[in-house]
Motif scaffolding. Structure first.
Motif, PDB file in Angstrom:
ATOM      1  N   ALA A  68      -8.283  45.581  -8.993  1.00  0.00           N
ATOM      2  CA  ALA A  68      -7.288  44.955  -9.553  1.00  0.00           C
ATOM      3  C   ALA A  68      -7.768  43.713 -10.279  1.00  0.00           C
ATOM      4  N   SER A  69      -7.327  43.410 -11.553  1.00  0.00           N
ATOM      5  CA  SER A  69      -7.842  42.131 -12.184  1.00  0.00           C
ATOM      6  C   SER A  69      -7.452  40.898 -11.529  1.00  0.00           C
ATOM      7  N   VAL A  70      -6.259  40.955 -10.733  1.00  0.00           N
ATOM      8  CA  VAL A  70      -5.633  39.696 -10.066  1.00  0.00           C
ATOM      9  C   VAL A  70      -4.568  40.318  -9.360  1.00  0.00           C
ATOM     10  N   ALA A  71      -4.161  39.613  -8.113  1.00  0.00           N
ATOM     11  CA  ALA A  71      -3.392  40.209  -7.144  1.00  0.00           C
ATOM     12  C   ALA A  71      -2.482  39.051  -6.588  1.00  0.00           C
ATOM     13  N   GLY A  72      -1.130  39.017  -6.671  1.00  0.00           N
ATOM     14  CA  GLY A  72      -0.230  38.025  -6.143  1.00  0.00           C
ATOM     15  C   GLY A  72       1.045  38.630  -5.373  1.00  0.00           C
ATOM     16  N   SER A  73       1.694  37.600  -5.102  1.00  0.00           N
ATOM     17  CA  SER A  73       3.021  37.898  -4.396  1.00  0.00           C
ATOM     18  C   SER A  73       4.095  38.593  -5.296  1.00  0.00           C
ATOM     19  N   PRO A  74       5.303  38.894  -4.625  1.00  0.00           N
ATOM     20  CA  PRO A  74       6.334  39.117  -5.777  1.00  0.00           C
ATOM     21  C   PRO A  74       6.749  37.990  -6.439  1.00  0.00           C
ATOM     22  N   GLU A  75       6.796  36.813  -5.810  1.00  0.00           N
ATOM     23  CA  GLU A  75       7.408  35.499  -6.572  1.00  0.00           C
ATOM     24  C   GLU A  75       6.115  35.294  -7.625  1.00  0.00           C
ATOM     25  N   GLN A  76       4.937  35.433  -7.714  1.00  0.00           N
ATOM     26  CA  GLN A  76       4.056  35.236  -8.647  1.00  0.00           C
ATOM     27  C   GLN A  76       4.114  36.164  -9.704  1.00  0.00           C
ATOM     28  N   ALA A  77       4.790  37.294  -9.718  1.00  0.00           N
ATOM     29  CA  ALA A  77       4.622  38.334 -10.731  1.00  0.00           C
ATOM     30  C   ALA A  77       5.021  38.123 -11.941  1.00  0.00           C
ATOM     31  N   ALA A  78       6.252  37.339 -12.322  1.00  0.00           N
ATOM     32  CA  ALA A  78       6.329  36.912 -13.867  1.00  0.00           C
ATOM     33  C   ALA A  78       5.370  36.091 -14.403  1.00  0.00           C
ATOM     34  N   ALA A  79       4.839  34.869 -13.489  1.00  0.00           N
ATOM     35  CA  ALA A  79       3.965  34.072 -13.951  1.00  0.00           C
ATOM     36  C   ALA A  79       2.617  34.764 -14.314  1.00  0.00           C
ATOM     37  N   LEU A  80       2.398  35.723 -13.742  1.00  0.00           N
ATOM     38  CA  LEU A  80       0.836  36.353 -13.531  1.00  0.00           C
ATOM     39  C   LEU A  80       0.973  37.150 -15.089  1.00  0.00           C
ATOM     40  N   VAL A  81       2.110  38.023 -15.150  1.00  0.00           N
ATOM     41  CA  VAL A  81       2.212  38.838 -16.522  1.00  0.00           C
ATOM     42  C   VAL A  81       2.204  37.830 -17.566  1.00  0.00           C
ATOM     43  N   ALA A  82       2.906  36.575 -17.698  1.00  0.00           N
ATOM     44  CA  ALA A  82       2.816  35.855 -18.726  1.00  0.00           C
ATOM     45  C   ALA A  82       1.723  35.238 -19.053  1.00  0.00           C
ATOM     46  N   GLU A  83       0.767  34.787 -17.996  1.00  0.00           N
ATOM     47  CA  GLU A  83      -0.372  34.161 -18.259  1.00  0.00           C
ATOM     48  C   GLU A  83      -1.465  35.346 -18.773  1.00  0.00           C
ATOM     49  N   LEU A  84      -1.300  36.402 -18.353  1.00  0.00           N
ATOM     50  CA  LEU A  84      -2.582  37.431 -18.567  1.00  0.00           C
ATOM     51  C   LEU A  84      -2.080  38.296 -19.954  1.00  0.00           C
ATOM     52  N   THR A  85      -1.033  38.343 -20.218  1.00  0.00           N
ATOM     53  CA  THR A  85      -0.534  39.148 -21.328  1.00  0.00           C
ATOM     54  C   THR A  85       0.315  38.707 -22.402  1.00  0.00           C
TER      55      THR A  85
END
Length: 373
Positions: free
Chosen positions: A238-255
């Motif tokens: 995986a490029s990055v891993a996070g908790s369910p609460e972090q999912a939206a922020a990770l998607v916004a940051e990486l994509t």
């Protein structure tokens, strides 16, 4: 032979105390026409087994459980000429008939006849053959019933593999690898350079991560509430891993504007709904988990036609086992599919009820069982 048999579903936890699976002596069956007898070498516990025990996936009882396994052919029935005693095999839980509408369309994982007999506890070529020592019928689990020392299965339920593949590796290719890898490569048809978010770092979700990671330039976001599962996801590529609460922020940051593919491997309608919100225009939600039949999703209908989003079901990863298992084993040999990372440990079959609790608590990914223990 010794076999783990379920007589009543809906058991309450802790399973170690309620002991829903009973180790019983069954008569070793003789393969009929079109069937083979397999000596089970390793079988692994999957959430689909747990779903039968807790009642989420109703099945006819009593039933000898287990559907992900590997072994050696011990005997063949009349008419079976293309496999022989001594062949190492991976067992497959959808024995495609080859003649129904789905099989004709090249989608054997959706075989109509297999769905029928898997639902009734029978085998592809005849009624259930398992019997207690008193002669009572014992139903088959998905045509396999792998938590046993031996299994009679349809010839279509086995894929021959090379003898050099360790049993601890081969055991995970009949369900976890077929489902997770197939969901990414067959159902989603993820391409190099695209992005994917995977919810649920069980064995299926982790093999999905591996499948995506082996494609050049992909962005792979792994989501799980447990820290140890997220750490394992990073080891799986995986490029990055996070908790369910972090999912939206990770998607916004990486994509920036959403992922190309969101893969739900939890079995939760709520997670499916959240996945749709994380897709870019034209993105695809791949549903792999098995939610309880009572669950349903509610979403804005316009996003499908208006934004081109797609909702794709994926059963057994839309796999063609005879084609895909050898292909995935080649990826394993090349180091692109390190399924050894999923192997938590190997235990005797006598510890299977404790293993149910450990799986439900997220303490194991794939616990294998040695049928001789």
């Amino acid at each position: 032979m010794r076999s783990a048999v379920l007589h009543r579903s809906g058991s309450v936890r802790p399973y170690a105390a309620s002991a829903p699976l009973k180790l019983e002596e069954l008569t070793v069956p003789t393969p009929r026409a079109g069937e083979v007898l397999v000596r089970i070498e390793r079988a692994s516990l999957c959430h689909s087994d747990l779903s039968v025990i807790d009642g989420s996936r109703p099945r006819p009882l009593p039933m000898a459980l287990g559907h992900e396994a590997t072994g050696v052919i011990d005997d063949v029935g009349p008419g079976v000429i293309d496999v022989s005693p001594g062949d190492h095999v991976v067992l497959v839980f959808v024995p495609s008939c080859g003649t129904c509408r789905a099989c004709d369309a090249g989608r054997p994982s959706l075989c109509h006849r297999a769905a029928e007999v898997n639902g009734s506890g029978d085998l592809l070529h005849g009624p259930a053959i398992l019997r207690s020592c008193h002669g009572a019928r014992i139903n088959h689990h998905l045509g396999v019933s792998a938590f046993s020392e031996y299994a009679v299965v349809a010839r279509e339920s086995v894929v021959v593999i090379d003898d050099d593949v360790p049993f601890a590796v081969a055991a995970m290719f009949g369900c976890a690898a077929l489902t997770g890898m197939g969901a990414v490569l067959n159902t989603a048809q993820l391409m190099e350079g695209q992005s994917v978010i995977v919810f649920g770092m069980g064995a299926v979700g982790l093999t999905a991560v591996m499948a995506a990671a082996h494609l050049r330039g992909t962005t792979v976001i792994a989501i799980d509430p447990l820290e140890q599962k997220r750490e394992l996801a990073l080891r799986c590529g995986a490029s990055v891993a996070g908790s369910p609460e972090q999912a939206a922020a990770l998607v916004a940051e990486l994509t920036g504007d959403g992922v190309d593919v969101a893969l739900e491997a939890v079995g939760s309608a709520a997670v499916m709904e959240s996945c749709l919100a994380l897709l870019t225009r034209g993105g695809a939600l791949v549903s792999v988990g098995l939610p309880h039949p009572d669950q349903s999703i509610t979403t804005q209908a316009l996003q499908f036609a208006g934004a081109g989003k797609r909702l794709l079901g994926s059963y057994m990863g839309d796999s063609i086992p005879d084609r895909d298992i050898p292909r995935y084993l080649d990826l394993w040999r090349a180091g692109d599919l390190p399924v050894e990372l999923l192997h938590t440990d190997t235990r005797p079959l006598s510890e299977i009820n404790q293993a149910l609790d450990d799986l439900a608590d997220g303490l194991v990914v794939r616990r294998l069982f040695n049928m001789t223990g």
